[in-house]
Design a protein around this motif. Structure first.
Motif, PDB file in Angstrom:
ATOM      1  N   ILE A 203       0.866  -1.295  -0.005  1.00 20.86           N
ATOM      2  CA  ILE A 203       0.039   0.113  -0.173  1.00 20.86           C
ATOM      3  C   ILE A 203       0.595   1.057   0.008  1.00 20.86           C
ATOM      4  CG2 ILE A 203      -1.721   1.370   1.357  1.00 20.86           C
ATOM      5  CD1 ILE A 203      -2.775  -1.589   2.170  1.00 20.86           C
ATOM      6  N   ARG A 206       2.382   1.922  -3.451  1.00 24.76           N
ATOM      7  CA  ARG A 206       1.262   2.454  -4.214  1.00 24.76           C
ATOM      8  C   ARG A 206       1.177   3.814  -3.989  1.00 24.76           C
ATOM      9  NH1 ARG A 206      -1.438   0.356  -8.810  1.00 24.76           N
ATOM     10  NH2 ARG A 206      -1.153  -2.066  -8.657  1.00 24.76           N
ATOM     11  N   ILE A 207       0.881   4.203  -2.827  1.00 22.90           N
ATOM     12  CA  ILE A 207       0.851   5.731  -2.428  1.00 22.90           C
ATOM     13  C   ILE A 207       2.059   6.586  -3.065  1.00 22.90           C
ATOM     14  CG2 ILE A 207       0.899   7.365  -0.595  1.00 22.90           C
ATOM     15  CD1 ILE A 207      -0.610   5.489   1.036  1.00 22.90           C
ATOM     16  N   LYS A 210       1.722   7.142  -6.634  1.00 23.20           N
ATOM     17  CA  LYS A 210       0.526   8.093  -7.006  1.00 23.20           C
ATOM     18  C   LYS A 210       1.126   9.495  -6.787  1.00 23.20           C
ATOM     19  CE  LYS A 210      -3.976   7.808  -6.633  1.00 23.20           C
ATOM     20  NZ  LYS A 210      -4.874   7.894  -7.764  1.00 23.20           N
TER      21      LYS A 210
ATOM     22  N   ILE B 165      -7.996   6.119   1.354  1.00 25.24           N
ATOM     23  CA  ILE B 165      -6.663   6.374   0.573  1.00 25.24           C
ATOM     24  C   ILE B 165      -6.576   4.991  -0.234  1.00 25.24           C
ATOM     25  CG2 ILE B 165      -4.131   6.044   0.966  1.00 25.24           C
ATOM     26  CD1 ILE B 165      -4.810   8.049   3.189  1.00 25.24           C
ATOM     27  N   ILE B 166      -6.851   4.022   0.452  1.00 24.95           N
ATOM     28  CA  ILE B 166      -6.673   2.801  -0.242  1.00 24.95           C
ATOM     29  C   ILE B 166      -7.604   2.520  -1.457  1.00 24.95           C
ATOM     30  CG2 ILE B 166      -6.979   0.100   0.044  1.00 24.95           C
ATOM     31  CD1 ILE B 166      -5.951   0.445   2.866  1.00 24.95           C
ATOM     32  N   LYS B 168      -8.372   4.884  -3.449  1.00 23.22           N
ATOM     33  CA  LYS B 168      -7.861   5.564  -4.494  1.00 23.22           C
ATOM     34  C   LYS B 168      -6.591   5.037  -5.149  1.00 23.22           C
ATOM     35  CE  LYS B 168     -10.334   9.507  -3.552  1.00 23.22           C
ATOM     36  NZ  LYS B 168     -10.121  11.097  -2.759  1.00 23.22           N
ATOM     37  N   LEU B 169      -6.169   3.727  -4.722  1.00 15.36           N
ATOM     38  CA  LEU B 169      -4.921   3.160  -5.222  1.00 15.36           C
ATOM     39  C   LEU B 169      -5.039   2.259  -6.686  1.00 15.36           C
ATOM     40  CD1 LEU B 169      -3.220   2.281  -1.760  1.00 15.36           C
ATOM     41  CD2 LEU B 169      -2.649   4.534  -3.445  1.00 15.36           C
TER      42      LEU B 169
END
Lengths: 212, 212
Positions: A203, A206-207, A210, B165-166, B168-169
């Motif tokens: 996770i 992935r952040i 972005k 948040i998750i 939007k990944l």
């Protein structure tokens, strides 16, 4: 006893065990069956015939009168300090009356479970479970696959990713530091597993992607 | 329970208690007498009507299959970290079957007693005694100012932000779920403080802003 890997139950001057004793033992009947073949008429006989290295007596919270032989340690202290490679006898007294003074004198150490003042007398099987548990606790870790705690390196990678994220958030430096520190504390206190570390890392990655 | 200063026994969908239940309670009959007047038809009803701050479920040593909701902490860890000033429910399952999965899902944390592999199923009263003992052991050491655990609502807001948040990944739905669940487990197991929740929330908010 079986829950905590113990199997040598010795009965001293026991009554005749009824059917109920076997029934209550559930899947540990073998311990009771062995015990009835292995009884002694008194504590002294037992200690002399078996070659016991270390004798632990258990008592309820000691009463009013100060008695040097009865100064107890806590089960936790016993668990941490006892050498389980020795031949140890854990002596539990009679339900209600406990151990007599002359029996306590034979013990190398006395263990006592801290309880509420208003009700210090414990059921003997509960007292035994707690003492066995403390002895066992220092022996083994949770052995279930997938539940191993994350390694130091796994946690460091995780913290590094979190740090990278926080540094891209344009927040004041002292808040960056507090954030990184808080995250680190939480990860450590949660005893995060390897698999959880892997999930979280995915996770965080992935952040970061972005952000680019 | 009385040995360790506890008195609020709640029975969920109990059978009729027979004379033996009162006899076995010895000098703690008052706990049983109070309990039979205070029953609930199911766990959900109990948790809704009483205002419980923190729900601790207990399970036997977790089985072979890896289940995120079932990652347990040890009684010792529970005793060291739990804030006994909160209204806490300790949930014990059925003798034999324990708690069902949907009941475990309702818990904030799961506690499990380390036992011997070959005999992990404990008698419920022994398991309860050990967990009560660990809570009692650490009773007088907690209430440090600034270290109050985050409230249920603070944690819910935190989890909501993490969920946003998750989502939007652009990761597969099952990975979303695992991620959210892992984060929730970690927050609960770490007994995150109000201050830490506040810090983390600030960071999550910033991450969300960067996404827009």
């Amino acid at each position: 006893m079986a829950n905590f890997g113990l199997e040598n139950l010795i009965l001293i001057n026991p009554c005749n065990l009824k059917e109920d004793a076997y029934y209550q033992a559930m899947h540990a009947k073998y311990i009771v069956e062995k015990a009835v073949k292995n009884t002694y008429p008194n504590l002294d006989d037992f200690l002399k015939k078996e070659e016991i290295d270390f004798i632990v007596g258990s008592t309820g919270t000691p009463g009013g009168s100060y008695n040097l032989s009865r100064i107890p340690i806590k089960p936790e202290e016993l668990g941490k300090s006892i050498n389980l490679n020795k031949k140890i006898a854990l002596i539990f007294g009679r339900e209600g009356n406990g151990l007599y003074n002359e029996e306590i004198e034979m013990c190398d150490i006395i263990v006592s479970i801290p309880t509420e003042h208003s009700y210090p007398i414990m059921n003997i099987s509960h007292a035994a479970a707690i003492i066995f548990y403390e002895l066992f606790k220092n022996r083994n870790e949770f052995p279930v696959e997938g539940l191993e705690e994350a390694t130091r390196i796994e946690k460091e990678y995780l913290l590094k990713d979190m740090e990278d994220i926080i540094k891209k958030l344009d927040i004041p430096e002292h808040k960056e530091k507090t954030g990184i520190k808080s995250f680190k504390n939480i990860i450590n206190r949660a005893f995060i597993t390897g698999r959880e570390a892997h999930t979280l890392k995915g996770i965080l990655r992935r952040i970061l992607m972005k952000f680019e």
